[in-house]
Scaffold this active site. Structure first.
Site, PDB file in Angstrom:
ATOM      1  CG  PHE A   1      14.013  22.878  14.079  1.00 31.38           C
ATOM      2  CD1 PHE A   1      13.288  23.740  13.269  1.00 31.38           C
ATOM      3  CD2 PHE A   1      14.663  23.395  15.186  1.00 31.38           C
ATOM      4  CE1 PHE A   1      13.205  25.094  13.578  1.00 31.38           C
ATOM      5  CE2 PHE A   1      14.583  24.749  15.504  1.00 31.38           C
ATOM      6  CZ  PHE A   1      13.853  25.598  14.693  1.00 31.38           C
TER       7      PHE A   1
ATOM      8  CG  ASP B   1      20.951  20.306  16.166  1.00 31.45           C
ATOM      9  OD1 ASP B   1      21.002  20.495  17.403  1.00 31.45           O
ATOM     10  OD2 ASP B   1      20.232  20.974  15.414  1.00 31.45           O
TER      11      ASP B   1
ATOM     12  CE  LYS C   1      15.055  23.872  22.049  1.00 40.00           C
ATOM     13  NZ  LYS C   1      15.376  23.552  20.660  1.00 40.00           N
TER      14      LYS C   1
HETATM   15  C1  LIG Z   1      15.720  24.319  19.485  1.00 36.34           C
HETATM   16  C2  LIG Z   1      16.613  23.680  18.479  1.00 36.34           C
HETATM   17  C3  LIG Z   1      17.488  24.452  17.691  1.00 36.34           C
HETATM   18  C4  LIG Z   1      17.480  25.957  17.725  1.00 36.34           C
HETATM   19  O1  LIG Z   1      17.886  26.463  18.959  1.00 36.34           O
HETATM   20  P1  LIG Z   1      17.615  28.018  19.286  1.00 36.34           P
HETATM   21  O2  LIG Z   1      18.225  28.195  20.653  1.00 36.34           O
HETATM   22  O3  LIG Z   1      16.143  28.221  19.273  1.00 36.34           O
HETATM   23  O4  LIG Z   1      18.298  28.806  18.246  1.00 36.34           O
HETATM   24  C5  LIG Z   1      18.330  23.786  16.826  1.00 36.34           C
HETATM   25  N1  LIG Z   1      18.347  22.457  16.751  1.00 36.34           N
HETATM   26  C6  LIG Z   1      17.526  21.675  17.500  1.00 36.34           C
HETATM   27  C7  LIG Z   1      17.604  20.196  17.370  1.00 36.34           C
HETATM   28  C8  LIG Z   1      16.632  22.269  18.384  1.00 36.34           C
HETATM   29  O5  LIG Z   1      15.798  21.511  19.094  1.00 36.34           O
END
Ligand SMILES: *Cc1c(COP(=O)(O)O)cnc(C)c1O
Length: 414
Positions: A151, A236, A265
């Protein structure tokens, strides 16, 4: 006029008729929301509008890593509120320079770009990788390889990067240049590399994908392939960063460094901030005008970020996350042993998954009724994301509760 009717037919350019859904909400229905209105938080606890108290093992989905309304961060943000909220990035922003120094001093990165969300940080990473390959190296490379079940966000580029079909439905055409292979499958990865490949991008724990920790030997081979084929390695760390896994960033558990990594986050303790970090050799791939965002790195956001990172480092919170995470995982394994509905307890630090043999939605709802908040990671995995100050007593309470909730679920479905 307000009409409450989901199936109301409206045409483009039709007269001014408002249609709301059954709950009377005027929001787009982009979330399947729980009927809980949380209005106050402190530390590990939240309160709803009826005065009910909840033990929070969601933490805004790995956002409020220091708990709700942490005094140190609240005070710094309040001070900044009275000084200056916002100036354009056309001016020097001391708090932004300071935050970048803190991040580069404590990681392998040499340069930082601040933005407002995880998706935006990943978008910046994708742009930097392409631009480095195209403008600095002069190669026509553009393709990014990512992993199934990953994701990476909801913008058009990052939802295309995401290895899950459900986030893509109805959004065609998608941008070009993304391919997906199964995690831990080196032959598939090798086969996906072409002369167009610019980078490989991955999470170190597939978080939304069910809490799968990346194997160190696999990561070593990924890095070797990157070196062999001139690819950038992007990690990521939007969910895994900021101390949660037991290191400031999860890649610090491994002997492999990324060229680019992203954070969001937990970085502002709930203030919306994203960051894209890269090695020094990538710095000049971006030049004035090649990338920007109005709200990135404002004085107010940076007050939250500096206070958050300083607290995490000064108080050695990653170490605490590691110890508490080990305790949580061990307790869960011990207490849930013998319940055949539970297939595995897995994770690292304070990102923990309880893999089950069926859907866990009912268990989440039952938890809410008992004053305990947690979420899922995919349909059959319970996810625990407590804050980094979580205590052994809170963990004991959570473990006892989840055991009861799962046992009751099993009994009700027998
Ligand atoms: C939450 C998340 C995103 C997206 O972040 P947003 O602030 O919602 O755009 C991307 N990559 C990972 C691994 C995430 O957990």
């Amino acid at each position: 006029m307000t009409v409450t009717n989901q199936s109301q037919q409206t045409q483009a350019g039709a007269p001014d008729t408002q249609v709301t859904n059954e709950t009377g909400s005027s929001l787009f229905p982009t979330y399947a929301r729980y009927p809980l209105s949380l209005i106050k938080g402190k530390g590990s606890y939240l309160w709803d509008d009826k005065g009910n108290k909840y033990l929070d093992f969601v933490s805004g989905l790995a956002v409020t890593n220091l708990g709700h309304a942490p005094d140190k961060i609240v005070n710094k943000v309040k001070e900044q509120l009275d000084e200056l909220w916002h100036v354009s990035n056309l001016f020097t922003i001391p708090g932004q320079e300071q935050a970048a120094k803190l991040l580069t001093a404590n990681t392998c990165a040499d340069a930082v770009f601040f933005c407002n969300s995880g998706a935006e940080a990943n978008e910046a990473a994708i742009k930097l990788a392409r631009r480095y390959q195209q403008k600095v190296l002069g190669k026509g490379k553009f393709e990014i390889i990512t992993f199934k079940q990953s994701f990476h966000g909801r913008t058009l580029a990052t939802l295309t990067a995401t290895g899950q079909d459900k986030v893509k439905e109805g959004f065609l055409p998608l941008p070009e240049g993304f391919v997906h292979v199964p995690l831990h499958d080196i032959p598939a990865l090798e086969a996906a590399i072409t002369p167009h490949t610019a980078a490989i991008m991955l999470e170190l724990i597939l978080a939304e994908g069910g809490i799968h920790v990346v194997d160190p030997e696999f990561l070593r081979k990924v890095k070797a392939l990157c070196e062999e084929h001139g690819l950038l390695l992007i990690m990521d760390e939007v969910q895994t960063g900021m101390g949660r896994t037991g290191k400031l960033f999860a890649h610090q558990h491994y002997d492999v460094e990324p060229d680019i990594f992203t954070s969001a986050k937990g970085i502002g303790s709930g203030f919306p901030v994203g960051a894209m970090l890269g090695k020094g050799y990538l710095r000049d791939a971006f030049t004035p005008g090649s990338h920007a965002t109005t709200f990135g790195g404002t004085p107010l956001a940076m007050a939250a970020v500096n206070a958050t990172i300083e607290t995490i480092i000064e108080e050695e919170l990653p170490k605490r996350a590691q110890q508490m995470g080990d305790y949580l995982i061990e307790s869960l394994r011990k207490e849930l042993e013998g319940i055949s509905f539970v297939t595995e307890v897995r994770g690292r630090g304070l990102i923990v998954g309880i893999a089950c043999k069926g859907p866990v939605g009912d268990i989440i709802t039952a938890g809410q009724n008992r004053g305990f908040l947690f979420v899922n990671a995919g349909p059959e995995v319970i996810r625990f994301l407590p804050n980094l100050y979580v205590t052994t007593e809170e963990i004991d309470t959570a473990v006892a509760l989840i055991k009861t909730l799962i046992e009751e679920h099993v009994a009700a479905n027998a």
